[in-house]
Design a protein around this motif. Structure first.
Motif, PDB file in Angstrom:
ATOM      1  N   LEU A  20       0.831  -1.206   0.000  1.00  0.00           N
ATOM      2  CA  LEU A  20       0.000   0.000   0.000  1.00  0.00           C
ATOM      3  C   LEU A  20       0.869   1.261   0.000  1.00  0.00           C
ATOM      4  O   LEU A  20       0.596   2.232  -0.729  1.00  0.00           O
ATOM      5  N   VAL A  21       1.886   1.264   0.822  1.00  0.00           N
ATOM      6  CA  VAL A  21       2.800   2.419   0.856  1.00  0.00           C
ATOM      7  C   VAL A  21       3.512   2.567  -0.476  1.00  0.00           C
ATOM      8  O   VAL A  21       3.689   3.686  -1.009  1.00  0.00           O
ATOM      9  N   TRP A  22       3.936   1.465  -1.084  1.00  0.00           N
ATOM     10  CA  TRP A  22       4.662   1.507  -2.361  1.00  0.00           C
ATOM     11  C   TRP A  22       3.765   2.041  -3.485  1.00  0.00           C
ATOM     12  O   TRP A  22       4.184   2.846  -4.315  1.00  0.00           O
ATOM     13  N   VAL A  23       2.510   1.612  -3.466  1.00  0.00           N
ATOM     14  CA  VAL A  23       1.610   2.004  -4.549  1.00  0.00           C
ATOM     15  C   VAL A  23       1.083   3.411  -4.344  1.00  0.00           C
ATOM     16  O   VAL A  23       1.084   4.255  -5.258  1.00  0.00           O
ATOM     17  N   ILE A  24       0.612   3.715  -3.137  1.00  0.00           N
ATOM     18  CA  ILE A  24      -0.087   4.975  -2.902  1.00  0.00           C
ATOM     19  C   ILE A  24       0.897   6.105  -2.591  1.00  0.00           C
ATOM     20  O   ILE A  24       0.821   7.202  -3.164  1.00  0.00           O
ATOM     21  N   THR A  25       1.797   5.846  -1.690  1.00  0.00           N
ATOM     22  CA  THR A  25       2.695   6.917  -1.258  1.00  0.00           C
ATOM     23  C   THR A  25       3.797   7.185  -2.278  1.00  0.00           C
ATOM     24  O   THR A  25       4.056   8.344  -2.639  1.00  0.00           O
ATOM     25  N   PHE A  26       4.448   6.124  -2.735  1.00  0.00           N
ATOM     26  CA  PHE A  26       5.583   6.306  -3.635  1.00  0.00           C
ATOM     27  C   PHE A  26       5.193   6.178  -5.104  1.00  0.00           C
ATOM     28  O   PHE A  26       6.041   6.400  -5.996  1.00  0.00           O
ATOM     29  N   SER A  33       3.834  15.040  15.077  1.00  0.00           N
ATOM     30  CA  SER A  33       5.044  15.722  14.601  1.00  0.00           C
ATOM     31  C   SER A  33       5.620  15.058  13.358  1.00  0.00           C
ATOM     32  O   SER A  33       6.387  15.697  12.612  1.00  0.00           O
ATOM     33  N   LEU A  34       5.275  13.798  13.093  1.00  0.00           N
ATOM     34  CA  LEU A  34       5.776  13.111  11.896  1.00  0.00           C
ATOM     35  C   LEU A  34       5.043  13.541  10.629  1.00  0.00           C
ATOM     36  O   LEU A  34       5.579  13.351   9.530  1.00  0.00           O
ATOM     37  N   GLN A  35       3.837  14.082  10.759  1.00  0.00           N
ATOM     38  CA  GLN A  35       3.064  14.585   9.622  1.00  0.00           C
ATOM     39  C   GLN A  35       2.912  13.528   8.517  1.00  0.00           C
ATOM     40  O   GLN A  35       3.283  13.726   7.360  1.00  0.00           O
ATOM     41  N   LEU A  36       2.346  12.393   8.910  1.00  0.00           N
ATOM     42  CA  LEU A  36       2.171  11.284   7.983  1.00  0.00           C
ATOM     43  C   LEU A  36       0.781  11.339   7.346  1.00  0.00           C
ATOM     44  O   LEU A  36      -0.176  11.854   7.932  1.00  0.00           O
ATOM     45  N   ASP A  37       0.703  10.798   6.135  1.00  0.00           N
ATOM     46  CA  ASP A  37      -0.604  10.661   5.481  1.00  0.00           C
ATOM     47  C   ASP A  37      -1.328   9.442   6.068  1.00  0.00           C
ATOM     48  O   ASP A  37      -0.756   8.704   6.883  1.00  0.00           O
ATOM     49  N   PRO A  38      -2.561   9.231   5.669  1.00  0.00           N
ATOM     50  CA  PRO A  38      -3.308   8.097   6.252  1.00  0.00           C
ATOM     51  C   PRO A  38      -2.614   6.750   6.082  1.00  0.00           C
ATOM     52  O   PRO A  38      -2.600   5.931   7.011  1.00  0.00           O
ATOM     53  N   THR A  52       0.579   2.408   8.496  1.00  0.00           N
ATOM     54  CA  THR A  52       1.816   1.612   8.538  1.00  0.00           C
ATOM     55  C   THR A  52       2.531   1.778   9.875  1.00  0.00           C
ATOM     56  O   THR A  52       3.044   0.802  10.455  1.00  0.00           O
ATOM     57  N   LEU A  53       2.586   3.020  10.365  1.00  0.00           N
ATOM     58  CA  LEU A  53       3.217   3.264  11.655  1.00  0.00           C
ATOM     59  C   LEU A  53       2.471   2.550  12.782  1.00  0.00           C
ATOM     60  O   LEU A  53       3.093   1.997  13.702  1.00  0.00           O
ATOM     61  N   PHE A  54       1.163   2.564  12.689  1.00  0.00           N
ATOM     62  CA  PHE A  54       0.363   1.877  13.714  1.00  0.00           C
ATOM     63  C   PHE A  54       0.649   0.377  13.710  1.00  0.00           C
ATOM     64  O   PHE A  54       0.838  -0.239  14.780  1.00  0.00           O
ATOM     65  N   LEU A  55       0.703  -0.246  12.534  1.00  0.00           N
ATOM     66  CA  LEU A  55       0.987  -1.684  12.451  1.00  0.00           C
ATOM     67  C   LEU A  55       2.400  -1.998  12.952  1.00  0.00           C
ATOM     68  O   LEU A  55       2.630  -3.023  13.598  1.00  0.00           O
ATOM     69  N   ALA A  56       3.350  -1.108  12.619  1.00  0.00           N
ATOM     70  CA  ALA A  56       4.717  -1.329  13.077  1.00  0.00           C
ATOM     71  C   ALA A  56       4.804  -1.277  14.599  1.00  0.00           C
ATOM     72  O   ALA A  56       5.460  -2.118  15.238  1.00  0.00           O
TER      73      ALA A  56
END
Length: 635
Positions: free
Chosen positions: A31-37, A240-245, A250-254
């Motif tokens: 999901l991160v590879w497709v949507i974010t990058f 403070s990390l200013q992450l997208d959804p 991903t951060l939550f799962l990690a």
């Protein structure tokens, strides 16, 4: 053939488990590879990252190298460096372990054939790990075979542990055979308690597992409290990390994968050993010393030092272990065990739980960055040793308190304390002046034991309790014997009174014709009552229940004055009877209560006019009924 089929099925199941674990990591990464990058990265690079993280969860360290440009983009010093990532996300590991435990438990239900299932599962899981290591070859340290063996060992160890536990519980033939061989070896070596060793070992493992689970539960509760208290800091760090959804997910799962790691660190903190995040740092209940930290929101829950109040954290573990010891002391196996056996079980269980915590702390320790971040986590041996001491102390106190019986202690005091004091010479005359009650030998034995010991204060309360119980049993038996003797004496006394009623005080022997009874003419001896003793006329023959006492007027048969046979001079037997009556006034008083019934029976039984002939008497003889009767003189 059956074993081969079981192994193949287990291998297929293990492959499915491995693929499920990889999917858990791959879904957010894709999901991160497709949507974010926007698919900017190479697919091979994404596959290496996904499989590398999965292998990291199975204790395969990863190696990263960053160029100067990459380091500058991450806010680090503009220089190339490399580091090893070995801090394991135990959340992903837990997925494989739980599914392996389930598989091993199920295969153990098939008996000895299930062992091939354990082996087949390890092989299948290792095959998937080998393929994953080939994809993650640029990241892993060591060879692909080593990575595959590490992952297969994780799955195989968990499956084998579940298999052995159920085999021991169900009593598989091969397991019982191994136990018998071990017991014969112990018997050959001269170990006397070998027969009780399996049950004692089972109790030890149960207590150790319960203590280990209890410590982890308390640590998890402590971590939850820390999250609730430091929720504001966690939220501030995440914002403070200013992450997208997708990045937030991903951060939550990690961080969710790191929760088991945080629970182990919380257990180390509550034990007093604490943990470190970077070289030179320390997080304990007493103080908190930290350096620069990674920008991970979970680290916002780190508590401050409590100073002297930090001793409360280990105290919670001790109190919990004490409660567990009290509960386990009430189990039948622990209550039947002797004091040395109970203490040994408790100590060994504490040592085993400490070793388990030490092993878990070793798994929760590793590197997560360069330089000072290469050392993170608790010290395994320090944490395990403190847990063993704290849990062992609490369990010992709890087991002693649970096995202590206040009722037995109170029952032992009346017999132990006087005997001990008397043996010490404090009460020289009381022991000799005491009445020799039933069971006095028990108290004497206690006193003798105190004399033999040389110190009247050192009393074996367990032995005293047994002696007190014997004393109580002897007293109860003595009361029963006295009751039987009193009842027998009352019976004989009542029988004597009834026999006395048959004598000449109640009837004039001259009024009876000798022919009526088919005996010789009445002699002088007949008036003394011997001719009418219970040996000649058995009182059981004339059942009082067989006569209707209401049909007779009792006043008609009660003489106004006592009758004398022959003369008014008292005979020698009369004098002896009077002396006996005077010596037993209580028996006379009891006989007065039965005089009406006795007179009634005698009057009816000895009516000369209604006496039938021998044949008629035999025919009219009342039927003897079963049940209790007044015993005769000879009984």
């Amino acid at each position: 053939m059956r074993s081969l089929v079981t192994a193949v099925i287990a291998a297929i199941e293990a492959v499915a488990v491995a693929l499920a674990g990889i999917a858990v990591v791959a879904v957010p990464a894709v999901l991160v590879w497709v949507i974010t990058f926007g698919l900017a990265a190479e697919p091979a690079s994404v596959a290496a990252d996904v499989t590398g993280i999965w292998l990291l969860a199975h204790f395969v360290p990863l190696h990263f190298s960053l160029s100067a440009e990459t380091a500058l983009g991450l806010g680090l010093a503009p220089e190339a460096f490399s580091f090893t990532l070995s801090l394991v996300p135990l959340g992903f590991t837990l997925i494989s372990v739980l599914l392996a435990l389930r598989a091993g438990w199920r295969f153990a239900g098939r008996g000895g054939v299930g062992a091939m299932g354990v082996l087949g599962g390890a092989v299948g899981f290792g095959a998937v790990a080998l393929a994953a290591a080939a994809l993650a070859a640029p990241l892993i340290e060591g060879s692909a075979v080593q990575a595959a063996l590490s992952a297969a060992a994780v799955y195989g160890a968990a499956s084998c542990a579940a298999f052995l536990v159920r085999a021991g519980r169900d009593g598989h033939p091969w397991w019982e055979s191994g136990v018998r061989i071990a017991l014969r070896g112990l018997e050959y070596l001269g170990v006397r308690f070998g027969a009780a060793l399996p049950s004692r070992a089972a109790e030890m493992f149960r207590l150790a597992a319960a203590a280990f689970a209890l410590m982890l539960g308390i640590a998890a509760l402590g971590f939850a409290v820390a999250v609730a208290v430091g929720y504001a800091d966690v939220t501030a760090l995440a914002q403070s990390l200013q992450l997208d959804p997708i990045g937030s997910l991903t951060l939550f799962l990690a961080q969710l994968a790191l929760v088991p790691l945080a629970i182990v660190w919380s257990l180390a903190w509550m034990s007093g050993a604490g943990f470190e995040i970077g070289a030179g740092s320390s997080v304990t209940p007493f103080e908190t010393l930290l350096g620069p930290l990674p920008a991970l929101p979970m680290l916002g829950v780190l508590p401050d030092g409590w100073g002297e109040r930090g001793a409360l954290a280990p105290g919670v573990l001790v109190i919990a272990a004490l409660a567990l010891g009290v509960l386990f002391a009430r189990r039948p196996g622990m209550r039947r065990a002797s004091w040395p056996a109970a203490v040994s079980i408790t100590v060994l269980a504490a040592v085993l739980s400490g070793l388990s915590v030490a092993g878990l702390s070793a798994l929760a320790r590793g590197s997560m960055g360069p330089d000072r971040l290469a050392s993170n986590g608790p010290d395994p041996w320090l944490t395990g040793g403190l847990i063993a001491l704290e849990v062992g102390g609490g369990l010992l106190i709890g087991v002693i308190a649970g096995r202590f019986d206040a009722a037995k202690f109170r029952a032992a005091l009346p017999s132990v304390v006087p005997a001990a004091v008397a043996s010490g010479g404090l009460l020289p005359g009381r022991a000799a002046a005491a009445d020799p009650a039933p069971g006095a030998g028990v108290g004497a034995g206690v006193g003798a034991g105190a004399d033999a010991g040389g110190d009247s204060d050192d009393v074996d309360f367990e032995t005293a309790v047994d002696e007190a119980l014997v004393l109580a049993a002897d007293r109860d038996a003595a009361r029963g014997r006295r009751a039987v003797e009193d009842a027998t004496a009352d019976m004989h006394e009542i029988d004597a009174m009834r026999t006395a009623g048959d004598e000449t005080d109640a009837f004039d022997t001259a009024a009876f014709d000798a022919e009526t009874f088919g005996t010789e003419p009445t002699r002088a001896e007949a008036s003394d009552g011997q001719g009418f003793g219970t040996e000649t006329f058995d009182t059981e023959t004339f059942d009082t229940e067989g006569f209707d006492t209401e049909a007779f007027d009792t006043e008609a048969f009660v003489p106004a004055e006592p009758l004398r046979s022959g003369s008014d001079e008292p005979t020698v037997d009369d004098a002896s009877d009077e002396g006996e009556a005077e010596s037993r006034p209580d028996a006379r008083r009891d006989s007065d209560e039965l005089i009406d019934e006795a007179t009634l029976v005698q009057a009816y039984s000895w009516d000369a006019e209604a006496t039938p002939s021998d044949d008629a008497a035999e025919e009219s003889k009342p039927e003897r009924r079963s049940g209790w009767r007044w015993p005769g003189r000879g009984h």
